[in-house]
Write a protein that holds these residues in place. Structure first.
Motif, mmCIF file in Angstrom:
data_model
loop_
_atom_site.group_PDB
_atom_site.id
_atom_site.type_symbol
_atom_site.label_atom_id
_atom_site.label_comp_id
_atom_site.label_asym_id
_atom_site.label_seq_id
_atom_site.Cartn_x
_atom_site.Cartn_y
_atom_site.Cartn_z
ATOM 1 N N ARG A 88 0.791 -1.231 0.000
ATOM 2 C CA ARG A 88 0.000 0.000 0.000
ATOM 3 C C ARG A 88 0.826 1.285 0.000
ATOM 4 N N LEU A 89 2.155 1.185 0.012
ATOM 5 C CA LEU A 89 2.970 2.401 0.080
ATOM 6 C C LEU A 89 3.700 2.715 -1.220
ATOM 7 N N GLY A 90 3.270 2.106 -2.298
ATOM 8 C CA GLY A 90 3.846 2.442 -3.597
ATOM 9 C C GLY A 90 5.345 2.198 -3.649
ATOM 10 N N ARG A 91 6.078 3.193 -4.138
ATOM 11 C CA ARG A 91 7.512 3.048 -4.355
ATOM 12 C C ARG A 91 8.349 3.316 -3.098
ATOM 13 N N LEU A 92 7.724 3.787 -2.020
ATOM 14 C CA LEU A 92 8.494 4.175 -0.842
ATOM 15 C C LEU A 92 9.241 2.986 -0.248
ATOM 16 N N ALA A 93 10.473 3.249 0.186
ATOM 17 C CA ALA A 93 11.254 2.234 0.892
ATOM 18 C C ALA A 93 10.831 2.197 2.356
ATOM 19 N N VAL A 94 10.869 1.014 2.943
ATOM 20 C CA VAL A 94 10.540 0.844 4.357
ATOM 21 C C VAL A 94 11.746 0.227 5.067
ATOM 22 N N TYR A 95 12.216 0.903 6.107
ATOM 23 C CA TYR A 95 13.356 0.438 6.886
ATOM 24 C C TYR A 95 12.836 -0.173 8.189
ATOM 25 N N LEU A 96 13.270 -1.386 8.479
ATOM 26 C CA LEU A 96 12.845 -2.080 9.695
ATOM 27 C C LEU A 96 14.065 -2.561 10.463
ATOM 28 N N ASP A 97 14.177 -2.163 11.726
ATOM 29 C CA ASP A 97 15.229 -2.699 12.589
ATOM 30 C C ASP A 97 14.794 -4.078 13.050
ATOM 31 N N VAL A 98 15.570 -5.094 12.705
ATOM 32 C CA VAL A 98 15.139 -6.467 12.970
ATOM 33 C C VAL A 98 16.181 -7.236 13.771
ATOM 34 N N THR A 99 15.694 -8.227 14.501
ATOM 35 C CA THR A 99 16.549 -9.188 15.178
ATOM 36 C C THR A 99 16.733 -10.396 14.262
ATOM 37 N N VAL A 100 17.671 -11.281 14.616
ATOM 38 C CA VAL A 100 17.960 -12.435 13.774
ATOM 39 C C VAL A 100 16.728 -13.323 13.623
ATOM 40 N N ASP A 101 16.008 -13.571 14.723
ATOM 41 C CA ASP A 101 14.856 -14.474 14.627
ATOM 42 C C ASP A 101 13.738 -13.898 13.761
ATOM 43 N N ALA A 102 13.696 -12.557 13.599
ATOM 44 C CA ALA A 102 12.669 -11.947 12.761
ATOM 45 C C ALA A 102 12.870 -12.282 11.288
ATOM 46 N N LEU A 103 14.088 -12.631 10.897
ATOM 47 C CA LEU A 103 14.365 -12.961 9.503
ATOM 48 C C LEU A 103 13.574 -14.174 9.033
ATOM 49 N N PHE A 104 13.145 -15.005 9.976
ATOM 50 C CA PHE A 104 12.453 -16.239 9.633
ATOM 51 C C PHE A 104 10.929 -16.098 9.676
ATOM 52 N N LEU A 105 10.427 -14.897 9.985
ATOM 53 C CA LEU A 105 8.986 -14.691 10.080
ATOM 54 C C LEU A 105 8.337 -14.708 8.699
ATOM 55 N N ASN A 106 7.225 -15.421 8.588
ATOM 56 C CA ASN A 106 6.489 -15.439 7.324
ATOM 57 C C ASN A 106 6.006 -14.046 6.943
ATOM 58 N N GLU A 107 5.610 -13.259 7.964
ATOM 59 C CA GLU A 107 5.097 -11.915 7.708
ATOM 60 C C GLU A 107 6.178 -11.041 7.071
ATOM 61 N N LEU A 108 7.418 -11.187 7.541
ATOM 62 C CA LEU A 108 8.504 -10.394 6.973
ATOM 63 C C LEU A 108 8.818 -10.862 5.555
ATOM 64 N N GLN A 109 8.917 -12.170 5.367
ATOM 65 C CA GLN A 109 9.261 -12.695 4.045
ATOM 66 C C GLN A 109 8.150 -12.453 3.028
ATOM 67 N N GLY A 110 6.938 -12.170 3.517
ATOM 68 C CA GLY A 110 5.831 -11.872 2.618
ATOM 69 C C GLY A 110 5.792 -10.424 2.164
ATOM 70 N N LEU A 111 6.630 -9.548 2.750
ATOM 71 C CA LEU A 111 6.681 -8.147 2.331
ATOM 72 C C LEU A 111 7.363 -8.051 0.966
ATOM 73 N N PRO A 112 7.039 -7.003 0.185
ATOM 74 C CA PRO A 112 7.690 -6.857 -1.127
ATOM 75 C C PRO A 112 9.175 -6.549 -0.942
ATOM 76 N N PRO A 113 10.071 -7.452 -1.314
ATOM 77 C CA PRO A 113 11.494 -7.286 -0.988
ATOM 78 C C PRO A 113 12.113 -6.030 -1.576
ATOM 79 N N GLU A 114 11.648 -5.609 -2.760
ATOM 80 C CA GLU A 114 12.245 -4.436 -3.394
ATOM 81 C C GLU A 114 11.950 -3.152 -2.624
ATOM 82 N N ASN A 115 10.991 -3.189 -1.694
ATOM 83 C CA ASN A 115 10.633 -2.006 -0.906
ATOM 84 C C ASN A 115 11.176 -2.031 0.507
ATOM 85 N N VAL A 116 11.807 -3.132 0.929
ATOM 86 C CA VAL A 116 12.144 -3.311 2.340
ATOM 87 C C VAL A 116 13.653 -3.368 2.546
#
Length: 442
Positions: free
Chosen positions: A97-125
């Motif tokens: 829903r945020l178009g071309r804007l980049a989204v920066y997220l401070d993450v922990t190692v275990d967050a890398l394995f979350l389905n919710e994170l991996q489901g985000l559009p990678p080119e925007n994150v």
């Protein structure tokens, strides 16, 4: 996505703020400690953000954070709560829903394995991590996998560039603090060839001198909600602003359509924008409108006043793009927070309260001078000038969320709204401002 600028609460398809939050299904009878921490963080946490600005002060992205009001959630629980909130409200089944804007997220190692994170559009994150986590051999395969998918990685608080060539290939963004000249020089000299340059981002700003120094180096800056550029005093309203104010005065006096049409005809650009708006799919009138009189009649006075308030906020070309965006977002955020608590007829006033609370900074004219010309209702002026009256609690809550000053939990409790409701309205307003600013400032 449908642009619902004039849709009213209670109309078909409209969702009030309390309905933006999905009901939580009953959990297991006995939750794990980790689940309990997550539930606590979600129930009492608030989204905050900083805007990524380029050298021209245009918004290029957002860095989100999670503020845990309970104080009991650990970094992992806070991170997961943030990722799940972002995924729910910004990446629903209908799409990003945020178009071309980049989204920066401070993450922990275990967050890398979350389905919710991996489901985000990678080119925007862009995932922000420290050197210890990025250099951990146990996480390398996951980092490489996510990088291959298109996710970016920002090295947080580095002292120098990584020496590991493989890790250097993973890093796409570099945190340069407040614009550390030595780190900027090293990064530009030491980055690998044959790939896109590492994007340098200043994540701290002690003052606007820091911004100017970064802009000269073509380094983007993350600007927090409490930070605003110095006001460029212009002394008096610009010609376009004067015409918009005059039209708003005519609407307040309930003058006839013929008079409003005559005033609009004096500005070809304004006429074009009105006709383009009324004929857009978002309004959906079903027939092509080519006359100003027909446009005013089809739109109605209250929606037209709301549209003019948005145009007024964006009429000073000397004002920064990101402050215009912030005002649009605030207007919508205040409006959403009042839905369900005030009558539907108050929707436009709530929006105007939010927008006009920043109008002096946008126009470079003292607030009282603007309000004397526009002649808003007393209750709207009370909220803007002294944070008093029926609209003030909603504006104060929104300002607390924007500035991340710690008052949001107390102000939300006074309005009997949950953290989930506030976050849903906040992110919804962010999406709406992206759509509105794209249309109205074009």
């Amino acid at each position: 996505m449908r642009f619902d600028f004039f849709r009213r609460p209670g109309s078909k398809g409209e969702v009030a703020v309390d309905e933006l939050v999905r009901a939580v299904a009953p959990g297991a009878s006995e939750a794990s400690p980790e689940a309990a921490l997550l539930e606590e963080a979600q129930a009492k946490g608030y989204v905050s953000y900083a805007l990524q600005l380029d050298a021209q002060m245009r918004v290029q992205g957002l860095r989100f954070a999670w503020r845990d009001a309970s104080g009991g959630a650990d970094a992992s629980a806070r991170c997961r709560a943030l990722v799940e909130c972002i995924a729910k409200h910004l990446n629903p089944p209908k799409g990003w829903r945020l178009g071309r804007l980049a989204v920066y997220l401070d993450v922990t190692v275990d967050a890398l394995f979350l389905n919710e994170l991996q489901g985000l559009p990678p080119e925007n994150v862009v995932l922000c991590m420290g050197m210890d986590d990025l250099a951990d051999p146990d996480t390398r395969s996951m980092l490489l996998f996510l990088r291959e998918q298109g996710f970016g990685f920002m090295l947080r608080d580095p002292k120098t560039l990584p020496q590991d060539p493989e890790l250097l290939e993973i890093v796409t963004h570099l945190d340069v603090g407040a614009g550390d000249p030595a780190l900027i020089t090293e990064a530009r000299k030491g980055e690998p060839t044959g790939r896109a340059p590492i994007q340098l981002v200043a994540t701290r700003m002690n003052g606007w001198d820091d911004f100017e120094a970064c802009a000269e180096q073509c380094v983007d800056v993350l600007v927090e909600g409490r930070q605003a550029p110095p006001v460029k005093e212009v002394g008096e309203l610009q010609p376009e602003s004067i015409l918009i104010v005059r039209l708003m005065q005519m609407l307040k006096r309930n003058e006839n359509v013929r008079s409003i049409e005559a005033a609009l005809k004096r500005d070809v650009a304004l006429t074009y924008r009105l006709l383009r708006h009324i004929n857009s799919p978002a309004i959906g009138v079903g027939v092509e409108v080519t006359s100003l009189r027909h446009a005013v009649a089809m739109l109605g006075y209250q929606p037209l006043f709301r549209w003019l308030s948005l145009l007024l906020a964006t009429s000073n070309r000397a004002s920064s793009h990101f402050m215009m965006k912030r005002a649009i977002m605030r207007g919508r955020f205040v409006e959403l927070m009042g839905q369900g608590m005030l009558p539907a007829s108050e929707s436009d006033n709530l929006f105007v309260v939010g927008m006009f609370s920043l109008i002096d900074r946008l126009l470079g004219v003292p607030m009282k001078e603007v309000l004397e010309k526009v002649q808003l209702t007393e209750s709207v002026q009370q909220a803007i000038l002294s944070r008093e009256g029926v609209y003030a609690p909603f504006l104060s809550l929104v300002e607390a969320c924007e500035t991340d000053n710690g008052d949001a939990p107390r102000l939300a409790e006074a309005l009997f709204v949950s953290a989930g409701q506030v976050n849903a309205a906040h992110l919804s307003a962010m999406v709406w401002s992206q759509e509105a600013s794209a249309i109205e400032t074009a």
